[in-house]
Design a protein around this motif. Structure first.
Motif, mmCIF file in Angstrom:
data_model
loop_
_atom_site.group_PDB
_atom_site.id
_atom_site.type_symbol
_atom_site.label_atom_id
_atom_site.label_comp_id
_atom_site.label_asym_id
_atom_site.label_seq_id
_atom_site.Cartn_x
_atom_site.Cartn_y
_atom_site.Cartn_z
ATOM 1 N N PHE A 165 45.977 40.625 36.370
ATOM 2 C CA PHE A 165 45.140 39.597 35.787
ATOM 3 C C PHE A 165 44.239 38.897 36.800
ATOM 4 O O PHE A 165 43.792 37.767 36.586
ATOM 5 C CB PHE A 165 45.982 38.591 34.987
ATOM 6 N N ILE B 100 40.701 38.236 38.359
ATOM 7 C CA ILE B 100 39.387 38.239 37.720
ATOM 8 C C ILE B 100 38.326 38.499 38.774
ATOM 9 O O ILE B 100 38.260 37.813 39.796
ATOM 10 C CB ILE B 100 39.107 36.887 37.019
ATOM 11 N N GLY C 108 33.374 39.845 36.071
ATOM 12 C CA GLY C 108 34.210 39.111 35.129
ATOM 13 C C GLY C 108 35.376 39.882 34.553
ATOM 14 O O GLY C 108 36.068 39.376 33.667
ATOM 15 N N THR C 109 35.611 41.086 34.992
ATOM 16 C CA THR C 109 36.741 41.865 34.484
ATOM 17 C C THR C 109 38.058 41.207 34.855
ATOM 18 O O THR C 109 38.265 40.853 36.016
ATOM 19 C CB THR C 109 36.723 43.292 35.073
ATOM 20 N N GLU C 110 38.930 41.032 33.879
ATOM 21 C CA GLU C 110 40.280 40.524 34.134
ATOM 22 C C GLU C 110 41.209 41.733 34.076
ATOM 23 O O GLU C 110 41.466 42.286 32.997
ATOM 24 C CB GLU C 110 40.687 39.475 33.106
ATOM 25 N N GLY D 268 44.054 44.168 33.719
ATOM 26 C CA GLY D 268 45.271 44.085 32.923
ATOM 27 C C GLY D 268 44.979 43.553 31.536
ATOM 28 O O GLY D 268 45.811 43.637 30.648
ATOM 29 N N TYR D 269 43.793 43.011 31.330
ATOM 30 C CA TYR D 269 43.388 42.528 30.014
ATOM 31 C C TYR D 269 42.112 43.246 29.565
ATOM 32 O O TYR D 269 42.129 44.028 28.616
ATOM 33 C CB TYR D 269 43.183 41.008 30.046
ATOM 34 N N THR D 270 41.028 42.979 30.263
ATOM 35 C CA THR D 270 39.749 43.583 29.884
ATOM 36 C C THR D 270 39.777 45.104 30.009
ATOM 37 O O THR D 270 39.129 45.815 29.236
ATOM 38 C CB THR D 270 38.617 43.036 30.775
ATOM 39 N N CYS E 152 42.426 47.046 29.770
ATOM 40 C CA CYS E 152 43.675 47.590 29.236
ATOM 41 C C CYS E 152 43.430 48.936 28.575
ATOM 42 O O CYS E 152 44.187 49.881 28.782
ATOM 43 C CB CYS E 152 44.266 46.601 28.237
ATOM 44 N N THR E 153 42.403 48.994 27.745
ATOM 45 C CA THR E 153 42.111 50.234 27.028
ATOM 46 C C THR E 153 40.800 50.849 27.482
ATOM 47 O O THR E 153 40.689 52.059 27.626
ATOM 48 C CB THR E 153 42.041 49.970 25.510
ATOM 49 N N PHE E 154 39.798 50.003 27.714
ATOM 50 C CA PHE E 154 38.489 50.512 28.083
ATOM 51 C C PHE E 154 38.477 50.941 29.545
ATOM 52 O O PHE E 154 38.992 50.258 30.406
ATOM 53 C CB PHE E 154 37.434 49.432 27.841
ATOM 54 N N HIS F 128 40.458 31.294 35.683
ATOM 55 C CA HIS F 128 41.113 31.568 34.401
ATOM 56 C C HIS F 128 40.756 30.507 33.361
ATOM 57 O O HIS F 128 40.607 30.825 32.176
ATOM 58 C CB HIS F 128 42.625 31.662 34.596
ATOM 59 N N LYS G 168 37.387 31.283 31.992
ATOM 60 C CA LYS G 168 37.355 32.484 31.151
ATOM 61 C C LYS G 168 37.992 32.238 29.781
ATOM 62 O O LYS G 168 37.549 32.791 28.780
ATOM 63 C CB LYS G 168 38.086 33.622 31.851
ATOM 64 N N LEU H 209 50.269 33.846 36.432
ATOM 65 C CA LEU H 209 49.232 34.839 36.682
ATOM 66 C C LEU H 209 48.109 34.721 35.664
ATOM 67 O O LEU H 209 46.936 34.913 35.998
ATOM 68 C CB LEU H 209 49.825 36.249 36.632
ATOM 69 N N ILE I 69 39.007 42.582 22.955
ATOM 70 C CA ILE I 69 38.949 42.551 24.416
ATOM 71 C C ILE I 69 39.874 43.614 25.008
ATOM 72 O O ILE I 69 39.450 44.436 25.828
ATOM 73 C CB ILE I 69 39.349 41.167 24.967
ATOM 74 N N HIS I 70 41.142 43.602 24.571
ATOM 75 C CA HIS I 70 42.088 44.532 25.214
ATOM 76 C C HIS I 70 42.056 45.919 24.589
ATOM 77 O O HIS I 70 42.498 46.885 25.204
ATOM 78 C CB HIS I 70 43.514 43.977 25.225
ATOM 79 N N TYR J 6 49.567 45.070 22.521
ATOM 80 C CA TYR J 6 49.148 44.714 23.873
ATOM 81 C C TYR J 6 50.311 44.119 24.653
ATOM 82 O O TYR J 6 50.545 44.460 25.814
ATOM 83 C CB TYR J 6 47.981 43.726 23.810
#
Lengths: 132, 123
Positions: free
Chosen positions: A19, A21, A26-28, A30-32, A34-36, B37, B40, B100, B109-110, B118
């Motif tokens: 996580f 950033i 701006g990529t986080e 583990g979140y942003t 995750c799939t892409f 964070h 964001k 974290l 987003i995910h 997720y």
């Protein structure tokens, strides 16, 4: 020690995981992402104008997203139109850099210095990024 | 020394005066990470300041767990992951006691089909 952002090439102070950033794109992690894929996220960042993301960290002096991506080994094509409606292409293909200068423009793009002089701000203002 | 302490926060122990239980609230590792964070995720949360955001994260991750909150421990590093499907809160507490991240996840987003997917992927 620095770690390159796998999306935009910015040199991160911490590994791109858990996580963290990226202040540049701006990529986080583990979140942003995750799939892409990072390639897809890079396309999206370019398509949205490759703008600096963070409001807490200023971009490096003379920050240039094009150079940042090139330094990280990420190639792409950009095109724009100058006032004479001519097209400038900066094309990267497997590390070979092909530059097509605009004859009517007094500044030419050197193959090792994309965006030198005042031409880059003009490009950034009008550019439409297209990832090959 | 002061600036060292400012930038390198250590987990603070606090005691619940009513129940006498003790918890560690590390917050985010640095003020900068908290700010990043907060910037964001603030738009999706009922917070106006970084302190409010950090307090929400502390309460969710370190406080007593709601019955609907799911929790797991990440096997490779011992991080605690919590997700509440009812409130759509998601948070990760590192094994060292620092937060974290904390945010309400969104499939756009995910990219997973649901937020529960997720959460399970993170476990």
């Amino acid at each position: 020690m620095k770690w390159p952002c796998p999306v935009c090439g910015y040199q991160l102070s911490d590994p791109p995981k858990d996580f963290e950033i990226c202040p540049s794109c701006g990529t986080e992690f583990g979140y942003t992402d995750c799939t892409f894929s990072h390639d897809e996220l890079r396309r999206r960042w370019l398509k949205s104008g490759a703008r600096w993301s963070s409001r807490r960290i200023n971009p490096p002096l003379g920050w240039n997203p094009v150079m940042q991506l090139l330094s990280a080994g990420h190639g792409f094509t950009i095109s724009t139109r100058n006032t004479n409606e001519e097209v400038i292409f900066v094309d990267l293909d497997g590390g070979n850099q092909t530059v097509v200068p605009v004859p009517s423009d007094p500044l030419t793009l050197d193959s090792h210095q994309y965006g030198s002089g005042s031409l880059m701000p003009t490009i950034m203002k009008n550019v439409r990024f297209r990832v090959v | 020394m002061y600036y060292f302490l400012v930038f390198f926060k250590r987990p603070k122990r606090w005691t619940n005066a009513l129940y006498g239980t003790t918890h560690f609230t590390g917050g985010f590792t640095t003020q900068l990470k908290l700010g990043e964070h907060f910037d964001k995720h603030r738009w999706q949360l009922p917070v106006l300041t970084e302190r409010q955001y950090e307090n929400l994260a502390d309460r969710f991750l370190v406080g007593s767990k709601e019955p609907s909150t799911l929790e797991c421990i990440r096997p490779h590093d011992g991080a605690r992951i919590r997700y509440n499907p009812e409130t759509n809160e998601f948070g990760v507490l590192g094994a060292t006691g620092f937060v974290l991240t904390y945010f309400p996840p969104h499939p756009k987003i995910h990219g997973r089909p649901t937020n529960l997917d997720y959460y399970q992927d993170n476990c």
